[in-house]
Write a protein that holds these residues in place. Structure first.
Motif, PDB file in Angstrom:
ATOM      1  N   ALA A 159       0.793  -1.263   0.102  1.00  0.00           N
ATOM      2  CA  ALA A 159       0.037  -0.085  -0.124  1.00  0.00           C
ATOM      3  C   ALA A 159       0.590   1.135  -0.167  1.00  0.00           C
ATOM      4  O   ALA A 159       2.083   1.239   0.179  1.00  0.00           O
ATOM      5  CB  ALA A 159      -0.930  -0.039   1.199  1.00  0.00           C
ATOM      6  N   ALA A 187      -9.708  -5.017   8.045  1.00  0.00           N
ATOM      7  CA  ALA A 187      -8.770  -5.300   7.296  1.00  0.00           C
ATOM      8  C   ALA A 187      -7.965  -6.393   8.094  1.00  0.00           C
ATOM      9  O   ALA A 187      -8.080  -6.844   9.257  1.00  0.00           O
ATOM     10  CB  ALA A 187      -7.576  -3.937   7.355  1.00  0.00           C
ATOM     11  N   LYS A 192      -2.897   1.043  -3.941  1.00  0.00           N
ATOM     12  CA  LYS A 192      -3.933   1.403  -2.953  1.00  0.00           C
ATOM     13  C   LYS A 192      -3.438   2.197  -1.888  1.00  0.00           C
ATOM     14  O   LYS A 192      -2.095   1.901  -1.505  1.00  0.00           O
ATOM     15  CB  LYS A 192      -4.702   0.242  -2.733  1.00  0.00           C
ATOM     16  CG  LYS A 192      -3.732  -0.861  -1.815  1.00  0.00           C
ATOM     17  CD  LYS A 192      -4.436  -2.071  -2.457  1.00  0.00           C
ATOM     18  CE  LYS A 192      -3.060  -3.387  -2.030  1.00  0.00           C
ATOM     19  NZ  LYS A 192      -2.098  -3.343  -3.166  1.00  0.00           N
ATOM     20  N   SER A 193      -4.335   2.767  -1.166  1.00  0.00           N
ATOM     21  CA  SER A 193      -3.935   3.213   0.147  1.00  0.00           C
ATOM     22  C   SER A 193      -3.860   2.632   1.383  1.00  0.00           C
ATOM     23  O   SER A 193      -4.454   1.589   1.526  1.00  0.00           O
ATOM     24  CB  SER A 193      -5.169   4.423   0.601  1.00  0.00           C
ATOM     25  OG  SER A 193      -4.970   4.947   1.704  1.00  0.00           O
ATOM     26  N   TRP A 194      -2.816   2.931   2.076  1.00  0.00           N
ATOM     27  CA  TRP A 194      -2.434   2.175   3.343  1.00  0.00           C
ATOM     28  C   TRP A 194      -3.863   2.119   4.317  1.00  0.00           C
ATOM     29  O   TRP A 194      -3.816   1.494   5.105  1.00  0.00           O
ATOM     30  CB  TRP A 194      -1.376   2.796   4.207  1.00  0.00           C
ATOM     31  CG  TRP A 194      -1.299   4.024   4.332  1.00  0.00           C
ATOM     32  CD1 TRP A 194      -2.122   4.910   4.650  1.00  0.00           C
ATOM     33  CD2 TRP A 194      -0.151   4.800   5.116  1.00  0.00           C
ATOM     34  NE1 TRP A 194      -1.757   6.227   5.262  1.00  0.00           N
ATOM     35  CE2 TRP A 194      -0.497   6.163   5.222  1.00  0.00           C
ATOM     36  CE3 TRP A 194       1.147   4.321   5.113  1.00  0.00           C
ATOM     37  CZ2 TRP A 194       0.673   6.884   5.854  1.00  0.00           C
ATOM     38  CZ3 TRP A 194       2.089   5.138   5.414  1.00  0.00           C
ATOM     39  CH2 TRP A 194       1.854   6.481   5.972  1.00  0.00           C
ATOM     40  N   GLU A 195      -4.716   3.218   3.827  1.00  0.00           N
ATOM     41  CA  GLU A 195      -6.051   3.214   4.782  1.00  0.00           C
ATOM     42  C   GLU A 195      -6.847   2.095   4.844  1.00  0.00           C
ATOM     43  O   GLU A 195      -7.335   1.687   5.650  1.00  0.00           O
ATOM     44  CB  GLU A 195      -6.809   4.469   4.666  1.00  0.00           C
ATOM     45  CG  GLU A 195      -6.229   5.783   4.841  1.00  0.00           C
ATOM     46  CD  GLU A 195      -5.843   5.764   6.480  1.00  0.00           C
ATOM     47  OE1 GLU A 195      -6.644   5.610   7.173  1.00  0.00           O
ATOM     48  OE2 GLU A 195      -4.945   6.532   6.696  1.00  0.00           O
ATOM     49  N   GLU A 196      -6.818   1.173   3.635  1.00  0.00           N
ATOM     50  CA  GLU A 196      -7.253  -0.029   3.433  1.00  0.00           C
ATOM     51  C   GLU A 196      -7.025  -1.112   4.662  1.00  0.00           C
ATOM     52  O   GLU A 196      -7.598  -2.046   4.892  1.00  0.00           O
ATOM     53  CB  GLU A 196      -6.911  -0.491   2.007  1.00  0.00           C
ATOM     54  CG  GLU A 196      -7.680  -0.140   0.984  1.00  0.00           C
ATOM     55  CD  GLU A 196      -7.781  -1.094  -0.284  1.00  0.00           C
ATOM     56  OE1 GLU A 196      -7.460  -2.134  -0.180  1.00  0.00           O
ATOM     57  OE2 GLU A 196      -7.598  -0.429  -1.443  1.00  0.00           O
TER      58      GLU A 196
END
Length: 175
Positions: free
Chosen positions: A39, A78, A68-72
């Protein structure tokens, strides 16, 4: 090694090159004991075509790779990470989300192959070098006795892996 499956997240700023390479390498080379993810703090939304080209040429998986974002990986739904590695110096210096489960972390910085300017051959060569550096780190990581090593020693070993050949550790950042 035990039957335990460890979740590993590789972080970079754009999630287009280094973290993508690391995710693919661990997916193939560590598939028995590791689940790999990547991410970025500021994902660009696309994977660098040279990363895909090098991975395909070396027979590493590319089908599920995406920027993709590390927020995922910070949300309650998660997967809980066991390990989080930053592979670029910018991401290492940023304030990361709080990762559920208190994963082990280390910085494994290498030069950004996507920043190389020149011919396509020179750009591809930079990606091949980045691949090699990451593959060496991942091989050292997957050979660690994770079941039997204490947390303090493991942290030291993970940081040491980040200092092997190709490391940006200790480089002058002034320029």
């Amino acid at each position: 090694m035990s039957d335990c499956i460890y979740n590993v997240l590789f972080l970079c700023t754009g999630n287009t090159a280094r973290s993508i390479l690391a995710e693919s390498i661990l997916r193939k080379d560590g598939h028995r004991n590791f689940r790999a993810f990547s991410a970025g703090s500021q994902p660009k939304g696309t994977v660098n075509p040279f990363a895909i080209k090098v991975l395909n040429r070396l027979d590493y998986p590319t089908a599920e790779l995406r920027s993709k974002s590390w927020e995922e990986f910070a949300g309650s739904d998660a997967p809980v990470m066991d390990f989080v590695f930053t592979v670029c110096d910018n991401a290492a210096g940023e304030s990361c989300p709080v990762w559920p489960g208190q994963p082990m972390t280390a910085h494994w910085g290498i030069e950004d192959p996507a920043a190389v300017e020149g011919t396509d051959i020179e750009k591809e060569a930079a990606f091949v070098a980045a691949f090699r550096y990451l593959k060496n780190r991942i091989a050292a990581f997957t050979s660690l006795p994770l079941v039997s090593i204490d947390r303090l020693s493991l942290g030291t070993r993970l940081r040491d892996i980040g200092r092997i050949d190709g490391s940006t550790f200790g480089q002058d950042r002034a320029g």
